[in-house]
Design an enzyme around this catalytic site. Sequence first.
Site, PDB file in Angstrom:
ATOM      1  CB  CYS A  50      -0.899  -0.001   1.229  1.00 47.19           C
ATOM      2  SG  CYS A  50      -1.824   1.541   1.428  1.00 47.19           S
ATOM      3  CG  ASP A  57      -2.321  -3.742  -0.771  1.00 42.84           C
ATOM      4  OD1 ASP A  57      -3.051  -3.900   0.216  1.00 42.84           O
ATOM      5  OD2 ASP A  57      -1.996  -2.622  -1.207  1.00 42.84           O
ATOM      6  CB  VAL A  72       6.273 -12.489 -21.868  1.00 44.60           C
ATOM      7  CG1 VAL A  72       5.319 -13.501 -21.247  1.00 44.60           C
ATOM      8  CG2 VAL A  72       7.098 -11.802 -20.799  1.00 44.60           C
ATOM      9  CD  GLU A  73      12.517 -16.258 -19.745  1.00 47.50           C
ATOM     10  OE1 GLU A  73      12.303 -17.417 -19.355  1.00 47.50           O
ATOM     11  OE2 GLU A  73      12.802 -15.318 -18.979  1.00 47.50           O
ATOM     12  CB  SER A  74       7.726 -18.023 -18.216  1.00 44.67           C
ATOM     13  OG  SER A  74       8.705 -19.032 -18.279  1.00 44.67           O
ATOM     14  CD  GLU A  92      -7.619   1.373  -8.241  1.00 50.32           C
ATOM     15  OE1 GLU A  92      -8.759   1.408  -7.751  1.00 50.32           O
ATOM     16  OE2 GLU A  92      -6.583   1.501  -7.549  1.00 50.32           O
TER      17      GLU A  92
END
Length: 152
Positions: A50, A57, A72-74, A92
């Site tokens: 937070c 969070d 994307v390379e994991s 957000e």
Amino acid sequence: MTQTSHLTQLGTQIAAATSPEAAVLERVPNPHPDTAYVARFTAPEFTSLCPVTGQPDFAHLVIDYVPQDWLVESKSLKLFLTAFRNHGAFHEDCTVGIGRRLADLLEPRWLRIAGYWYPRGGIPIDVFWQTAEPPAGIWLPDTGVASYRGRG
């Protein structure tokens, strides 16, 4: 040069980045750029802080994308998401920021991110972002995360 020779993290021991901005996201060529399909990543234990209280969070993230030229390379994605552990930001901002960073890197046909955040102050906050309407003809499963009823 192989398809993975440019990667800097895969196959090596590397410490987590100190911030999302410092994290290195890497990509590899899509072996099927002519095929529309959905790739999904689920991070059920995502954490950030937070920005006001510094308290942790927790979220369950679901990232779906229809690749074009890049995947994307994991491992780099995992390390990128881990970099949020000590990062203060609102739900957000985290959710949309992750989606935009991936969209900028991958230039996919389509991408969406669903952030199902556990309650803060008794109120769960769910955040959804996508680049556009999903492409026609793809099978897009539900995210698999139920509306809040004591998530688990």
